[in-house]
Design a protein around this motif. Structure first.
Motif, PDB file in Angstrom:
ATOM      1  N   SER A  31       9.005  17.321 -17.450  1.00  0.00           N
ATOM      2  CA  SER A  31       8.529  16.420 -18.484  1.00  0.00           C
ATOM      3  C   SER A  31       9.683  15.804 -19.254  1.00  0.00           C
ATOM      4  CB  SER A  31       7.629  17.178 -19.465  1.00  0.00           C
ATOM      5  OG  SER A  31       8.353  18.133 -20.167  1.00  0.00           O
ATOM      6  N   ALA A  33      11.160  15.289 -22.433  1.00  0.00           N
ATOM      7  CA  ALA A  33      11.039  15.938 -23.736  1.00  0.00           C
ATOM      8  C   ALA A  33      11.162  14.926 -24.857  1.00  0.00           C
ATOM      9  CB  ALA A  33      12.121  17.009 -23.892  1.00  0.00           C
ATOM     10  N   THR A  90      13.250  23.611 -34.324  1.00  0.00           N
ATOM     11  CA  THR A  90      12.711  23.442 -32.974  1.00  0.00           C
ATOM     12  C   THR A  90      12.523  24.805 -32.330  1.00  0.00           C
ATOM     13  OG1 THR A  90      13.788  21.292 -32.656  1.00  0.00           O
ATOM     14  CG2 THR A  90      13.122  22.485 -30.676  1.00  0.00           C
ATOM     15  N   VAL A  92      11.617  26.388 -28.625  1.00  0.00           N
ATOM     16  CA  VAL A  92      11.539  25.941 -27.242  1.00  0.00           C
ATOM     17  C   VAL A  92      11.571  27.129 -26.292  1.00  0.00           C
ATOM     18  CG1 VAL A  92      14.051  25.586 -27.150  1.00  0.00           C
ATOM     19  CG2 VAL A  92      12.570  24.396 -25.516  1.00  0.00           C
ATOM     20  N   HIS A 135       9.175  21.211 -34.306  1.00  0.00           N
ATOM     21  CA  HIS A 135       8.840  20.798 -32.952  1.00  0.00           C
ATOM     22  C   HIS A 135       8.756  22.027 -32.060  1.00  0.00           C
ATOM     23  CE1 HIS A 135      10.297  16.343 -33.328  1.00  0.00           C
ATOM     24  NE2 HIS A 135       9.840  16.810 -34.483  1.00  0.00           N
ATOM     25  N   SER A 136       7.694  22.108 -31.272  1.00  0.00           N
ATOM     26  CA  SER A 136       7.509  23.224 -30.345  1.00  0.00           C
ATOM     27  C   SER A 136       7.375  22.665 -28.931  1.00  0.00           C
ATOM     28  CB  SER A 136       6.245  24.015 -30.696  1.00  0.00           C
ATOM     29  OG  SER A 136       6.308  24.508 -32.019  1.00  0.00           O
ATOM     30  N   ARG A 137       8.028  23.315 -27.983  1.00  0.00           N
ATOM     31  CA  ARG A 137       8.025  22.795 -26.620  1.00  0.00           C
ATOM     32  C   ARG A 137       8.050  23.942 -25.609  1.00  0.00           C
ATOM     33  NH1 ARG A 137      12.382  19.692 -26.924  1.00  0.00           N
ATOM     34  NH2 ARG A 137      13.826  20.943 -25.680  1.00  0.00           N
ATOM     35  N   ASP A 138       7.289  23.781 -24.527  1.00  0.00           N
ATOM     36  CA  ASP A 138       7.326  24.700 -23.379  1.00  0.00           C
ATOM     37  C   ASP A 138       6.986  26.136 -23.776  1.00  0.00           C
ATOM     38  OD1 ASP A 138       8.242  22.445 -22.000  1.00  0.00           O
ATOM     39  OD2 ASP A 138      10.346  22.975 -22.272  1.00  0.00           O
ATOM     40  N   ASP A 171       4.906  19.750 -27.541  1.00  0.00           N
ATOM     41  CA  ASP A 171       5.104  19.103 -26.249  1.00  0.00           C
ATOM     42  C   ASP A 171       5.067  20.159 -25.145  1.00  0.00           C
ATOM     43  OD1 ASP A 171       5.680  17.173 -24.370  1.00  0.00           O
ATOM     44  OD2 ASP A 171       7.820  17.082 -24.798  1.00  0.00           O
ATOM     45  N   ASN A 172       4.135  19.994 -24.209  1.00  0.00           N
ATOM     46  CA  ASN A 172       3.999  20.941 -23.103  1.00  0.00           C
ATOM     47  C   ASN A 172       3.750  22.360 -23.631  1.00  0.00           C
ATOM     48  OD1 ASN A 172       3.889  21.559 -20.338  1.00  0.00           O
ATOM     49  ND2 ASN A 172       6.067  22.101 -20.274  1.00  0.00           N
ATOM     50  N   VAL A 173       2.780  22.472 -24.522  1.00  0.00           N
ATOM     51  CA  VAL A 173       2.430  23.745 -25.163  1.00  0.00           C
ATOM     52  C   VAL A 173       0.992  24.112 -24.803  1.00  0.00           C
ATOM     53  CG1 VAL A 173       2.058  24.890 -27.390  1.00  0.00           C
ATOM     54  CG2 VAL A 173       4.062  23.440 -27.061  1.00  0.00           C
ATOM     55  N   CYS A 200      -0.276  18.796 -23.654  1.00  0.00           N
ATOM     56  CA  CYS A 200      -0.662  20.148 -24.049  1.00  0.00           C
ATOM     57  C   CYS A 200      -1.961  20.575 -23.374  1.00  0.00           C
ATOM     58  CB  CYS A 200      -0.810  20.236 -25.575  1.00  0.00           C
ATOM     59  SG  CYS A 200       0.761  20.130 -26.476  1.00  0.00           S
TER      60      CYS A 200
END
Length: 368
Positions: A31, A33, A90, A92, A135-138, A171-173, A200
């Motif tokens: 993805s 980001a 962030t 991640v 921000h939260s990702r993966d 993102d992607n969560v 998500c």
């Protein structure tokens, strides 16, 4: 939110239906980001379950992180509640695959808490994010409470994430739970909290996306779990938008999936809390694919005296077997829909624009 009922988490994955929506998988590492910082020298704090990182606890890492830092979380299951009160942070997952990093707890509203009383809906949250610009990702956020393991509990609301911060990005969560999975909220009725969910996956059965926040779900999979009923398998949304707030929930270019029987799930029901009887709930589902699990009567009242028809609960240009146009499924006009975009919902007075095109196909039933 709402009454409890026995639910069974589905493990079956139906084939991906055809859709033109750009959407999410939550299992890919490819993805694009969303940029979170232009500072290449920002602090990176590592978390590893085996103690090889800076911390072995997510909460300890969050508490130690300075503004602008990235907390990189290694693979594993991290048990226990997490509160993110700091801003400009962030979180991640280190592998890029949200299934590899799970932050979980198992509290429910009706469970007793230390010192007396019960947790309540807000207190049941596995993760609370009250800071701004987080921000939260993966990652996976989960509330693992199961009704069948606690037949003595009647208040089974069990929140995976409760948000009250502004300018939040996910993102992607993955958000896993049953009743009240994602509490997209704000600190009070006078404060707007904007939240952007891209690529998500959210699952649940009763009111599993609810609250008074301004939240955009872009290229997401929204999965209704099968509660074992032929006719009543719950409600997706329960917005409680304050009267002075311009926007509520927006689902766009997303996919609504389920293994539940046909015509057994409601799109949602308006939540008018006793603490805010002036609430004017809003939700719009547009340009999305909808499974056959949805009822012809898309919306239903939550409590007497608050007829859903008096609120802005609408659809626009959806596709799929569950995209029905009936008197109980109000459609927004194309002219009005032109002003209901992700960018418009999130801009606010500061012009915030985190919107990026979703990068991957949806409808892959990425559940448990």
């Amino acid at each position: 939110m709402g009454a409890s009922a026995i639910a069974t988490a589905s493990t079956h994955e139906p084939p991906a239906p055809s859709t033109t929506a750009a959407t999410a998988t939550g299992t890919s590492t490819a993805s694009e980001a969303i940029p979170v910082s232009d500072d290449d020298t920002a602090d990176v704090i590592t978390v590893e379950t085996d103690g090889s990182g800076d911390f072995s606890s997510v909460q300890e890492a969050v508490d130690a992180a300075p503004a602008g830092a990235t907390v990189r979380i290694g693979p594993g299951v991290y048990r226990g509640p997490v509160v993110v009160a700091a801003s400009d942070l962030t979180l991640v997952g280190a592998t890029g695959d949200p299934r590899d990093v799970v932050i979980t707890d198992d509290r429910a509203s009706g469970l007793p808490k230390p010192g007396g009383g019960t947790w309540g809906t807000s207190g049941s949250a596995s993760v609370v994010i009250s800071g701004d610009d987080v921000h939260s990702r993966d990652l996976t956020f989960e509330n693992s409470f199961l009704r069948e393991e606690h037949p003595e509990v009647t208040s089974t609301q069990a929140v995976a994430v409760r948000t009250t911060g502004d300018r939040l990005v996910f993102d992607n969560v993955r958000f896993l739970g049953h009743q009240d999975t994602l509490y997209a909220n704000s600190p009070n009725t006078e404060t707007t909290s904007r939240q952007y969910y891209r690529n998500c996956y959210v699952e649940g059965d009763v009111d599993f996306v609810f609250g008074r926040g301004t939240a955009v779900f872009h290229g997401c999979e929204i999965r209704s779990l099968d509660r074992g009923s032929d006719s009543d398998n719950g409600y997706v949304t329960a917005p409680s938008t304050p009267p002075e707030q311009e926007f509520g929930f927006l689902f766009t270019e997303s996919c609504f999936t389920s293994d539940a029987p046909p015509e057994s799930v409601y799109l949602g029901r308006p939540w008018v809390p006793s603490s805010d009887l002036d609430a004017r709930p809003q939700a719009l589902i547009r340009d999305s694919w909808m499974g056959r699990h949805f009822k012809e009567q898309g919306w239903i009242e939550m409590s007497s005296g608050h007829d859903w028809r008096q609120f802005q609960l609408r659809e626009f240009a959806n596709k799929g077997p569950g995209a029905l146009n009936t008197p109980d499924r109000p459609q927004m006009s194309a002219e009005e829909a032109a002003g209901h975009t992700a960018e418009a919902y999130l801009a606010g007075s500061d012009g915030w624009n985190p919107v990026r095109e979703p990068a991957r196909p949806v409808c892959t039933a990425r559940g448990r």
